[in-house]
Design a protein around this motif. Structure first.
Motif, PDB file in Angstrom:
ATOM      1  N   LEU A  32     -25.493 -27.167   9.259  1.00  0.00           N
ATOM      2  CA  LEU A  32     -25.062 -27.603   8.181  1.00  0.00           C
ATOM      3  C   LEU A  32     -26.103 -27.974   7.323  1.00  0.00           C
ATOM      4  O   LEU A  32     -27.226 -28.940   7.615  1.00  0.00           O
ATOM      5  CB  LEU A  32     -24.363 -29.062   8.249  1.00  0.00           C
ATOM      6  N   VAL A  33     -26.217 -27.468   6.024  1.00  0.00           N
ATOM      7  CA  VAL A  33     -27.415 -27.430   4.976  1.00  0.00           C
ATOM      8  C   VAL A  33     -27.268 -29.259   4.345  1.00  0.00           C
ATOM      9  O   VAL A  33     -28.199 -29.685   4.311  1.00  0.00           O
ATOM     10  CB  VAL A  33     -27.280 -26.456   3.975  1.00  0.00           C
ATOM     11  N   ASN A  34     -25.940 -29.326   4.070  1.00  0.00           N
ATOM     12  CA  ASN A  34     -25.909 -30.705   3.270  1.00  0.00           C
ATOM     13  C   ASN A  34     -26.306 -31.936   4.239  1.00  0.00           C
ATOM     14  O   ASN A  34     -25.806 -32.053   5.240  1.00  0.00           O
ATOM     15  CB  ASN A  34     -24.382 -31.074   2.876  1.00  0.00           C
ATOM     16  N   GLY A  35     -27.446 -32.671   3.683  1.00  0.00           N
ATOM     17  CA  GLY A  35     -27.577 -33.705   4.436  1.00  0.00           C
ATOM     18  C   GLY A  35     -28.746 -33.281   5.605  1.00  0.00           C
ATOM     19  O   GLY A  35     -28.852 -34.367   6.516  1.00  0.00           O
ATOM     20  N   ILE A  36     -29.459 -32.185   5.696  1.00  0.00           N
ATOM     21  CA  ILE A  36     -29.981 -31.768   6.719  1.00  0.00           C
ATOM     22  C   ILE A  36     -31.342 -32.774   6.899  1.00  0.00           C
ATOM     23  O   ILE A  36     -31.657 -32.941   8.352  1.00  0.00           O
ATOM     24  CB  ILE A  36     -30.390 -30.513   6.793  1.00  0.00           C
ATOM     25  N   SER A  37     -31.761 -33.376   5.948  1.00  0.00           N
ATOM     26  CA  SER A  37     -33.049 -33.934   6.003  1.00  0.00           C
ATOM     27  C   SER A  37     -32.791 -35.455   6.579  1.00  0.00           C
ATOM     28  O   SER A  37     -33.716 -35.859   7.264  1.00  0.00           O
ATOM     29  CB  SER A  37     -33.563 -34.363   4.726  1.00  0.00           C
ATOM     30  N   THR A  38     -31.576 -35.886   6.813  1.00  0.00           N
ATOM     31  CA  THR A  38     -31.427 -37.158   7.236  1.00  0.00           C
ATOM     32  C   THR A  38     -30.478 -37.018   8.530  1.00  0.00           C
ATOM     33  O   THR A  38     -30.973 -37.963   9.433  1.00  0.00           O
ATOM     34  CB  THR A  38     -30.326 -38.186   6.448  1.00  0.00           C
ATOM     35  N   LYS A  39     -29.735 -35.891   8.778  1.00  0.00           N
ATOM     36  CA  LYS A  39     -28.858 -35.779  10.178  1.00  0.00           C
ATOM     37  C   LYS A  39     -28.738 -34.262  10.337  1.00  0.00           C
ATOM     38  O   LYS A  39     -27.802 -33.645   9.833  1.00  0.00           O
ATOM     39  CB  LYS A  39     -27.589 -36.684   9.856  1.00  0.00           C
ATOM     40  N   TYR A 106     -23.254 -23.976   5.381  1.00  0.00           N
ATOM     41  CA  TYR A 106     -23.721 -23.790   6.512  1.00  0.00           C
ATOM     42  C   TYR A 106     -24.541 -22.423   6.471  1.00  0.00           C
ATOM     43  O   TYR A 106     -24.253 -21.294   5.872  1.00  0.00           O
ATOM     44  CB  TYR A 106     -22.705 -23.435   7.713  1.00  0.00           C
ATOM     45  N   ILE A 107     -25.457 -22.406   7.474  1.00  0.00           N
ATOM     46  CA  ILE A 107     -26.311 -21.298   7.803  1.00  0.00           C
ATOM     47  C   ILE A 107     -26.295 -20.910   9.252  1.00  0.00           C
ATOM     48  O   ILE A 107     -26.313 -21.675  10.152  1.00  0.00           O
ATOM     49  CB  ILE A 107     -27.926 -21.260   7.289  1.00  0.00           C
ATOM     50  N   ASN A 108     -25.754 -19.471   9.444  1.00  0.00           N
ATOM     51  CA  ASN A 108     -25.821 -19.068  10.903  1.00  0.00           C
ATOM     52  C   ASN A 108     -27.241 -18.875  11.571  1.00  0.00           C
ATOM     53  O   ASN A 108     -27.831 -18.237  11.019  1.00  0.00           O
ATOM     54  CB  ASN A 108     -24.943 -18.023  11.066  1.00  0.00           C
ATOM     55  N   THR A 109     -27.595 -19.805  12.553  1.00  0.00           N
ATOM     56  CA  THR A 109     -28.789 -19.487  13.097  1.00  0.00           C
ATOM     57  C   THR A 109     -28.904 -18.805  14.218  1.00  0.00           C
ATOM     58  O   THR A 109     -29.790 -18.864  15.187  1.00  0.00           O
ATOM     59  CB  THR A 109     -29.495 -20.941  13.206  1.00  0.00           C
ATOM     60  N   THR A 110     -27.762 -18.347  14.854  1.00  0.00           N
ATOM     61  CA  THR A 110     -27.560 -17.614  16.177  1.00  0.00           C
ATOM     62  C   THR A 110     -28.625 -16.775  16.551  1.00  0.00           C
ATOM     63  O   THR A 110     -29.173 -16.685  17.716  1.00  0.00           O
ATOM     64  CB  THR A 110     -26.203 -16.958  16.158  1.00  0.00           C
ATOM     65  N   ASN A 111     -28.974 -15.938  15.465  1.00  0.00           N
ATOM     66  CA  ASN A 111     -29.952 -14.924  15.647  1.00  0.00           C
ATOM     67  C   ASN A 111     -31.186 -15.129  15.155  1.00  0.00           C
ATOM     68  O   ASN A 111     -32.042 -14.242  14.794  1.00  0.00           O
ATOM     69  CB  ASN A 111     -29.327 -13.595  15.238  1.00  0.00           C
ATOM     70  N   ILE A 119     -35.065 -29.334   4.548  1.00  0.00           N
ATOM     71  CA  ILE A 119     -34.814 -28.357   3.215  1.00  0.00           C
ATOM     72  C   ILE A 119     -36.083 -27.376   3.165  1.00  0.00           C
ATOM     73  O   ILE A 119     -35.757 -26.190   2.672  1.00  0.00           O
ATOM     74  CB  ILE A 119     -34.900 -29.276   1.893  1.00  0.00           C
ATOM     75  N   GLU A 120     -37.327 -27.405   3.364  1.00  0.00           N
ATOM     76  CA  GLU A 120     -38.364 -26.702   3.417  1.00  0.00           C
ATOM     77  C   GLU A 120     -38.121 -25.703   4.285  1.00  0.00           C
ATOM     78  O   GLU A 120     -38.367 -24.550   4.037  1.00  0.00           O
ATOM     79  CB  GLU A 120     -39.585 -27.543   3.783  1.00  0.00           C
ATOM     80  N   ASP A 121     -37.490 -25.946   5.646  1.00  0.00           N
ATOM     81  CA  ASP A 121     -37.073 -24.675   6.575  1.00  0.00           C
ATOM     82  C   ASP A 121     -36.349 -24.083   5.924  1.00  0.00           C
ATOM     83  O   ASP A 121     -36.144 -22.576   6.159  1.00  0.00           O
ATOM     84  CB  ASP A 121     -36.744 -25.634   7.753  1.00  0.00           C
ATOM     85  N   ILE A 122     -35.229 -24.530   5.466  1.00  0.00           N
ATOM     86  CA  ILE A 122     -34.029 -23.871   4.849  1.00  0.00           C
ATOM     87  C   ILE A 122     -34.537 -22.776   3.719  1.00  0.00           C
ATOM     88  O   ILE A 122     -34.276 -21.625   3.559  1.00  0.00           O
ATOM     89  CB  ILE A 122     -32.844 -24.633   4.205  1.00  0.00           C
ATOM     90  N   GLN A 123     -35.355 -23.211   2.593  1.00  0.00           N
ATOM     91  CA  GLN A 123     -36.024 -22.438   1.798  1.00  0.00           C
ATOM     92  C   GLN A 123     -36.877 -21.477   2.293  1.00  0.00           C
ATOM     93  O   GLN A 123     -36.835 -20.151   1.881  1.00  0.00           O
ATOM     94  CB  GLN A 123     -37.139 -23.511   0.686  1.00  0.00           C
ATOM     95  N   GLY A 124     -37.488 -21.636   3.366  1.00  0.00           N
ATOM     96  CA  GLY A 124     -38.350 -20.640   3.936  1.00  0.00           C
ATOM     97  C   GLY A 124     -37.482 -19.464   4.649  1.00  0.00           C
ATOM     98  O   GLY A 124     -37.728 -18.330   4.297  1.00  0.00           O
ATOM     99  N   TYR A 125     -36.376 -19.991   5.276  1.00  0.00           N
ATOM    100  CA  TYR A 125     -35.374 -19.117   5.812  1.00  0.00           C
ATOM    101  C   TYR A 125     -34.839 -18.142   4.771  1.00  0.00           C
ATOM    102  O   TYR A 125     -34.702 -17.096   4.808  1.00  0.00           O
ATOM    103  CB  TYR A 125     -34.240 -19.809   6.521  1.00  0.00           C
ATOM    104  N   LEU A 126     -34.371 -18.839   3.640  1.00  0.00           N
ATOM    105  CA  LEU A 126     -33.857 -17.883   2.414  1.00  0.00           C
ATOM    106  C   LEU A 126     -34.798 -17.088   1.783  1.00  0.00           C
ATOM    107  O   LEU A 126     -34.359 -15.860   1.546  1.00  0.00           O
ATOM    108  CB  LEU A 126     -33.031 -18.874   1.624  1.00  0.00           C
ATOM    109  N   LYS A 127     -36.027 -17.492   1.850  1.00  0.00           N
ATOM    110  CA  LYS A 127     -36.858 -16.527   1.151  1.00  0.00           C
ATOM    111  C   LYS A 127     -37.234 -15.512   2.125  1.00  0.00           C
ATOM    112  O   LYS A 127     -37.300 -14.363   1.443  1.00  0.00           O
ATOM    113  CB  LYS A 127     -38.297 -17.414   1.090  1.00  0.00           C
ATOM    114  N   ASP A 128     -37.332 -15.647   3.397  1.00  0.00           N
ATOM    115  CA  ASP A 128     -37.542 -14.610   4.196  1.00  0.00           C
ATOM    116  C   ASP A 128     -36.425 -13.635   4.303  1.00  0.00           C
ATOM    117  O   ASP A 128     -36.604 -12.395   4.236  1.00  0.00           O
ATOM    118  CB  ASP A 128     -37.729 -15.182   5.375  1.00  0.00           C
ATOM    119  N   LYS A 129     -35.226 -14.003   4.276  1.00  0.00           N
ATOM    120  CA  LYS A 129     -33.918 -13.369   4.406  1.00  0.00           C
ATOM    121  C   LYS A 129     -33.757 -12.657   3.057  1.00  0.00           C
ATOM    122  O   LYS A 129     -33.559 -11.401   3.229  1.00  0.00           O
ATOM    123  CB  LYS A 129     -32.722 -14.380   4.335  1.00  0.00           C
TER     124      LYS A 129
END
Length: 196
Positions: A32-39, A106-111, A119-129
């Protein structure tokens, strides 16, 4: 789809049971992307209508169902909610609340090998993708180029790179996509090479 959701996240594709359910939705780990920084929470929708919500301190098991109109009913700790599912990409899921102007992404992290915890991890993921996606498009695509006031091509980016390395043409020659009529975008071979 609500105007609110469409304006916030354009180009969403509605959930298609035949295409999405088995291959992209079930038994996948959805962060879940929403609120990932806190929970941080990982949602896994199981075949038998079981929903597992994994958090740092506990895993909650609850339920979900889907209706014929692709409306999902999800039981959460906040109560029962109705959502409509959309895919932004094969691994980005959006659940749009049917009673409020709210959605969950949501982002599928299975693979995916890296952890998504911020948020920084998500930005890195999206940039790489999307960099990988652009690379695939660029590798297959062809471009015309201008050298010494003449137009040549079409060539792939790999072919253009080889010409630059052989010093047949300059890396600063302007290029245009085969589907464009002009060089108005002022794109150069060097710009394409940076995306390889």
């Amino acid at each position: 789809m609500s105007a609110y959701l469409h304006n916030t996240i354009p180009n969403l594709k509605p959930f298609d049971y035949d295409r999405h359910h088995d291959s992209l939705f079930i038994n996948q780990q959805w962060v879940l992307v929403n609120g990932i920084s806190t929970k941080k929470a990982i949602y896994t929708f199981r075949d038998d209508n079981i929903l597992e919500i994994e958090r740092k301190d506990a895993t909650i098991t609850t339920s979900w169902t889907i209706s014929i109109q692709n409306i999902f009913t999800i039981e959460t700790e906040d109560g029962v909610i109705n959502v409509k599912a959309y895919f932004k990409d094969d691994d980005i899921l959006v659940l749009n609340h049917q009673d409020k102007e709210e959605f969950a992404m949501y982002i599928n992290t299975t693979n995916y090998t890296e952890e998504l915890n911020s948020i920084e991890d998500i930005q890195g993921y999206l940039k790489d993708k999307y960099k990988k996606k652009v690379n695939k498009v660029i590798h297959k695509h062809e471009f015309y180029y201008i050298s010494k006031s003449k137009e040549f091509g079409p060539n792939t980016v790999e072919e253009l790179k080889e010409k630059v390395e052989n010093e047949t043409i300059s890396a600063y020659c302007f290029v245009r996509d085969v589907n464009e009529d002009s060089y108005a975008k002022r794109l150069r071979i060097i710009d394409l090479m940076q995306e390889l």
